[in-house]
Design a protein around this motif. Structure first.
Motif, short mmCIF file in Angstrom:
data_model
loop_
_atom_site.label_atom_id
_atom_site.label_comp_id
_atom_site.label_asym_id
_atom_site.label_seq_id
_atom_site.Cartn_x
_atom_site.Cartn_y
_atom_site.Cartn_z
N HIS A 31 0.85 -1.18 0.00
CA HIS A 31 0.00 0.00 0.00
C HIS A 31 0.89 1.24 0.00
O HIS A 31 2.10 1.14 0.19
N LEU A 32 0.30 2.39 -0.22
CA LEU A 32 1.06 3.62 -0.22
C LEU A 32 1.46 4.01 1.20
O LEU A 32 0.72 3.77 2.15
N ILE A 76 0.46 9.42 0.73
CA ILE A 76 -0.98 9.71 0.68
C ILE A 76 -1.22 11.19 0.99
O ILE A 76 -1.99 11.87 0.29
N VAL A 77 -0.55 11.71 2.03
CA VAL A 77 -0.70 13.12 2.39
C VAL A 77 -0.19 14.00 1.25
O VAL A 77 -0.81 15.02 0.90
N LEU A 78 0.94 13.63 0.65
CA LEU A 78 1.48 14.39 -0.47
C LEU A 78 0.48 14.46 -1.62
O LEU A 78 0.24 15.53 -2.19
N GLU A 108 -3.51 17.59 -4.74
CA GLU A 108 -4.89 17.78 -5.22
C GLU A 108 -5.46 19.11 -4.74
O GLU A 108 -6.14 19.82 -5.49
N ILE A 109 -5.18 19.47 -3.49
CA ILE A 109 -5.68 20.74 -2.94
C ILE A 109 -5.08 21.91 -3.73
O ILE A 109 -5.80 22.83 -4.14
#
Length: 175
Positions: free
Chosen positions: A101-102, A107-109, A114-115
């Motif tokens: 999994h990542l 995941i936060v990056l 995206e933001i």
């Protein structure tokens, strides 16, 4: 007795047709024709019937038993045919499950990217290895600047057209 036999026949017929796997069909067979099955218990009551009605009831019992046995065989063949029609090559490779999994930081990056994309920024990606010129010289870093220190930047030994110390891992984001 005749009424019970007809009800048994209709009930069994309805249940046999509904079966979609061999296990439940075999269990249903035992329910009706096993040693304590419904049909078997009715056959045992045959001795209690008056002698003049026995041939008529016996004939009905045999007809019902033969019909149900035929229906069981037909349903069993139908179920077997269904499985043989759905041919499966067991030698073909299956779907490989996704392993791992990542990392939570990744995941936060991705979420942060995206933001920033939503508010108008773009993500630019470039080479991880740069020349000294693109990393420092074009940005007017003097030769004695602390960012050029060997502890701050990683130099890569190369052969060929570049001199030693000219190729480094990218240290500045604006290279």
């Amino acid at each position: 007795m005749e009424k019970e036999l007809n009800e048994l026949y209709l009930q069994a017929r309805e249940q046999i047709i509904k079966q979609e796997n061999l296990t439940s069909l075999n269990n249903l067979w035992l329910f009706y024709f096993g040693s304590n099955g419904k049909a078997t218990l009715l056959l045992r009551k045959l001795k209690d019937i008056p002698k003049d009605e026995r041939p008529k009831i016996g004939k009905l019992v045999n007809q019902i038993k033969n019909d149900l046995e035929l229906l069981f065989k037909e349903q069993k063949n139908k179920i077997n045919k269904k499985f043989t029609d759905e041919w499966l090559d067991v030698t073909s490779p299956g779907i490989r499950p996704q392993i791992g999994h990542l990392h939570p930081q990744t995941i936060v990056l991705h979420d942060l990217i995206e933001i920033f994309k939503e508010i108008g920024f773009q993500v630019a990606d470039g080479p991880e290895i740069e020349t000294d010129w693109y990393n420092f010289g074009s940005l007017n870093f003097p030769k004695d600047h602390p960012a050029r220190d060997t502890q701050q930047s990683l130099h890569i030994e190369t052969r060929g057209k570049y001199l030693p110390g000219e190729i480094i891992l990218r240290t500045q984001t604006s290279a």
